[in-house]
Write a protein that holds these residues in place. Structure first.
Motif, mmCIF file in Angstrom:
data_model
loop_
_atom_site.group_PDB
_atom_site.id
_atom_site.type_symbol
_atom_site.label_atom_id
_atom_site.label_comp_id
_atom_site.label_asym_id
_atom_site.label_seq_id
_atom_site.Cartn_x
_atom_site.Cartn_y
_atom_site.Cartn_z
ATOM 1 N N LEU A 1 0.826 -1.212 0.000
ATOM 2 C CA LEU A 1 0.000 0.000 0.000
ATOM 3 C C LEU A 1 0.859 1.260 0.000
ATOM 4 C CD1 LEU A 1 -2.926 -0.853 2.445
ATOM 5 C CD2 LEU A 1 -3.070 -0.443 -0.010
ATOM 6 N N LYS A 2 1.932 1.257 0.791
ATOM 7 C CA LYS A 2 2.795 2.439 0.839
ATOM 8 C C LYS A 2 3.494 2.669 -0.499
ATOM 9 C CE LYS A 2 5.140 1.264 4.511
ATOM 10 N NZ LYS A 2 6.115 1.364 5.634
ATOM 11 N N ILE A 3 3.899 1.591 -1.151
ATOM 12 C CA ILE A 3 4.541 1.738 -2.464
ATOM 13 C C ILE A 3 3.539 2.276 -3.479
ATOM 14 C CG2 ILE A 3 5.593 0.463 -4.367
ATOM 15 C CD1 ILE A 3 6.851 -1.381 -2.321
ATOM 16 N N ARG A 4 2.318 1.783 -3.437
ATOM 17 C CA ARG A 4 1.300 2.270 -4.390
ATOM 18 C C ARG A 4 0.926 3.720 -4.091
ATOM 19 N NH1 ARG A 4 -0.489 -3.433 -4.547
ATOM 20 N NH2 ARG A 4 -0.161 -4.069 -6.729
ATOM 21 N N GLN A 5 1.003 4.114 -2.832
ATOM 22 C CA GLN A 5 0.782 5.524 -2.509
ATOM 23 C C GLN A 5 1.869 6.396 -3.147
ATOM 24 O OE1 GLN A 5 1.273 6.512 1.607
ATOM 25 N NE2 GLN A 5 0.299 8.522 1.414
ATOM 26 N N GLN A 6 3.114 5.944 -3.061
ATOM 27 C CA GLN A 6 4.207 6.671 -3.710
ATOM 28 C C GLN A 6 4.048 6.670 -5.235
ATOM 29 O OE1 GLN A 6 7.819 4.841 -2.352
ATOM 30 N NE2 GLN A 6 7.423 5.294 -0.196
ATOM 31 N N ARG A 7 3.528 5.566 -5.769
ATOM 32 C CA ARG A 7 3.298 5.505 -7.219
ATOM 33 C C ARG A 7 2.290 6.551 -7.658
ATOM 34 N NH1 ARG A 7 -0.498 0.896 -9.006
ATOM 35 N NH2 ARG A 7 -1.833 2.432 -7.997
ATOM 36 N N GLU A 8 1.212 6.726 -6.886
ATOM 37 C CA GLU A 8 0.213 7.735 -7.237
ATOM 38 C C GLU A 8 0.801 9.142 -7.171
ATOM 39 O OE1 GLU A 8 -3.241 6.486 -8.215
ATOM 40 O OE2 GLU A 8 -1.450 5.275 -8.547
ATOM 41 N N ARG A 9 1.696 9.376 -6.207
ATOM 42 C CA ARG A 9 2.348 10.686 -6.139
ATOM 43 C C ARG A 9 3.218 10.916 -7.382
ATOM 44 N NH1 ARG A 9 7.221 11.891 -4.498
ATOM 45 N NH2 ARG A 9 7.522 9.852 -3.516
ATOM 46 N N MET A 10 3.894 9.868 -7.827
ATOM 47 C CA MET A 10 4.693 9.976 -9.051
ATOM 48 C C MET A 10 3.807 10.127 -10.283
ATOM 49 S SD MET A 10 7.721 7.187 -8.424
ATOM 50 C CE MET A 10 8.938 7.420 -7.124
ATOM 51 N N ASN A 11 2.624 9.526 -10.245
ATOM 52 C CA ASN A 11 1.691 9.674 -11.361
ATOM 53 C C ASN A 11 1.221 11.120 -11.522
ATOM 54 O OD1 ASN A 11 1.220 7.370 -12.972
ATOM 55 N ND2 ASN A 11 0.120 6.359 -11.288
ATOM 56 N N ILE A 12 1.100 11.823 -10.411
ATOM 57 C CA ILE A 12 0.731 13.243 -10.488
ATOM 58 C C ILE A 12 1.782 14.015 -11.278
ATOM 59 C CG2 ILE A 12 0.310 15.332 -9.142
ATOM 60 C CD1 ILE A 12 -0.670 13.531 -6.860
ATOM 61 N N GLU A 13 3.055 13.775 -10.929
ATOM 62 C CA GLU A 13 4.140 14.441 -11.644
ATOM 63 C C GLU A 13 4.190 13.994 -13.097
ATOM 64 O OE1 GLU A 13 7.341 16.876 -12.434
ATOM 65 O OE2 GLU A 13 5.957 16.846 -10.710
ATOM 66 N N LEU A 14 3.885 12.720 -13.346
ATOM 67 C CA LEU A 14 3.897 12.211 -14.724
ATOM 68 C C LEU A 14 2.850 12.930 -15.568
ATOM 69 C CD1 LEU A 14 4.736 10.185 -16.921
ATOM 70 C CD2 LEU A 14 3.092 8.565 -15.929
ATOM 71 N N LYS A 15 1.649 13.088 -15.058
ATOM 72 C CA LYS A 15 0.595 13.741 -15.831
ATOM 73 C C LYS A 15 0.909 15.222 -16.060
ATOM 74 C CE LYS A 15 -1.501 9.981 -16.338
ATOM 75 N NZ LYS A 15 -1.455 9.347 -17.686
ATOM 76 N N ARG A 16 1.563 15.830 -15.116
ATOM 77 C CA ARG A 16 1.958 17.228 -15.319
ATOM 78 C C ARG A 16 2.990 17.336 -16.445
ATOM 79 N NH1 ARG A 16 2.507 18.925 -8.915
ATOM 80 N NH2 ARG A 16 0.265 19.255 -8.543
#
Length: 438
Positions: free
Chosen positions: A271-286
């Protein structure tokens, strides 16, 4: 009277010889003793396994386990895909319909165009980081599956040993009852006691025989579960495991009930890794909001004209700037934050409950061990049997002693079984099911 006592002693000796023949030679845990599914099963390759050997074979042969393991390879493929750069584009064009050599602008035309998109905002490196996070989350998810798989396998292992113990002492009790039944019939025929006592014992023996048969049926069901978990498809292959339901304290196992870290539980890690993945996804979409820049080279041949040109193009991000996807992953990141906190609280509660249960079971078994419960129980039963043989005790007292003997054995093995279940539940709750983790 002398003939009667001689005959009774003969029946008792035959009973003891039968029980001794059915008992394994060495019944200590970790010995080479085994408890076959059927008493007549011959040794086979798939036999005499302890819990570690069962686990080792199961994780290498169970199709369900191997299927889950393939998710790691699939996630590795996603990492490779995310790290690949944009492909170049080659366009070749020939215009000839309606063209004439002497028609001026209608001359045949040939053009070759080569385009290469360039990542100017770092989309591909960020996409690769996101894929690697998902890869790590997949590994953590598989570790969580492995934890639950080993827990289920061990629970069935201890259930097998528990039911086997039931079969052993119920068989002994059943044979003792049969000897008592034969003696009671002999006394009733001689007129020493009423046939009513014989009928009552017959009914009780039927009940004991039913419990014995139910225990054997239950062991067959446990064996079926073990076959599924181990991955043995052939039902004709005999399966038996070694070991005895003998109490071993957590100190002897080398387990410290305070030596754990909640953050190491595989499901929480995932879960913690997937939380970090979503944070990276925000930067990816930007970053994806900034379009790729495409450079091109064009060669044109039209009659006597030969033209070569260079150009660049990029979409204008006026309307679609990934606003919706950025918002989506921001909310998903917040959602995972709540899930991580909820899972952490759940794990802390689970560990606390498992420790309390394990300590309660262990303290009770330590008292039994200090009191030497099984040996004293056997001693009382033997004294009651000898007293009845010598005529110093009546039938009712003897039956009560036999039932107390059976109840003590049932209670002891049930608590031992619950202790090992609690022990495995604790190891699973702290995420240390693999022997290498201890």
């Amino acid at each position: 009277m002398k003939y009667f006592l001689t005959l009774f002693h003969f029946l008792i000796l035959v009973s003891f010889a039968t029980i001794a023949a059915d008992e394994p030679e060495n019944r200590s845990i970790g010995s080479n003793s085994s408890y076959p599914v059927e008493d007549s099963i011959s040794p086979d390759f798939y036999s005499d396994w302890n819990v570690n050997e069962l686990e080792e074979f199961a994780v290498s042969s169970n199709p369900l386990y191997l299927r889950e393991k393939q998710n790691i390879g699939m996630a590795r493929g996603d990492v490779i895909t995310a790290s690949l750069y944009y492909n170049p584009i080659l366009n070749m064009q020939q215009q000839f319909m309606g063209a004439r050599v002497n028609s001026g602008t209608g001359l045949p035309e040939t053009s070759v165009i080569y385009n290469q998109p360039f990542d100017v905002s770092g989309v591909i490196p960020q996409r690769e980081k996101v894929a690697k996070q998902e890869f790590m989350a997949t590994i953590a998810g598989f570790n969580d599956f492995d934890r639950l798989f080993r827990l289920r396998l061990r629970q069935n292992y201890w259930t097998y040993l528990y039911v086997t113990e039931q079969i052993h002492y119920q068989k002994e009790f059943l044979e003792n009852y049969q000897d008592l039944l034969d003696l009671t019939k002999l006394r009733a025929e001689k007129g020493d006691i009423s046939f009513l006592e014989y009928d009552r014992l017959t009914l009780e023996r039927i009940q004991i025989d039913r419990e014995y048969r139910n225990a054997r049926i239950l062991r067959e069901q446990v064996v079926k579960n073990l076959r599924v978990l181990i991955g043995i498809a052939d039902a004709n292959v005999p399966l038996k495991v070694k070991g005895r339901l003998k109490f071993i304290s957590t100190k002897e196992f080398g387990i410290d009930l305070q030596d754990f870290n909640v953050e190491n539980r595989p499901d929480l890690v995932a879960l913690k890794i997937r939380q970090q993945r979503e944070r990276m996804n925000i930067e990816l979409k930007r970053r994806e909001a900034i379009p790729a820049l495409t450079f091109g080279i064009e060669y044109l041949n039209k009659g006597t004209e030969h033209v070569t040109g260079v150009y660049a193009s990029t979409p204008l991000a006026l309307f679609d700037r990934k606003q919706g996807e950025i918002l989506k992953y921001e909310e998903s990141h917040k959602k995972f934050a709540f899930e991580v906190e909820a899972k952490r609280n759940e794990i802390i509660t689970e560990i606390s409950a498992s420790i309390k249960e394990l300590q309660a079971r262990e303290s009770q078994l330590l008292e039994y061990k200090q009191f030497n419960l099984l040996d004293k129980n056997k001693e009382v039963q033997e004294k009651s049997r000898l007293a009845y043989i010598r005529g110093a005790s009546n039938l009712v007292t003897f039956l009560e002693a036999e039932k107390n003997y059976l109840n003590v054995l049932r209670s002891y093995y049930e608590i031992t079984y619950l202790y090992y279940n609690a022990l495995e539940a604790f190891r699973a709750s702290v995420g240390k099911m693999d022997a290498s983790d201890l």
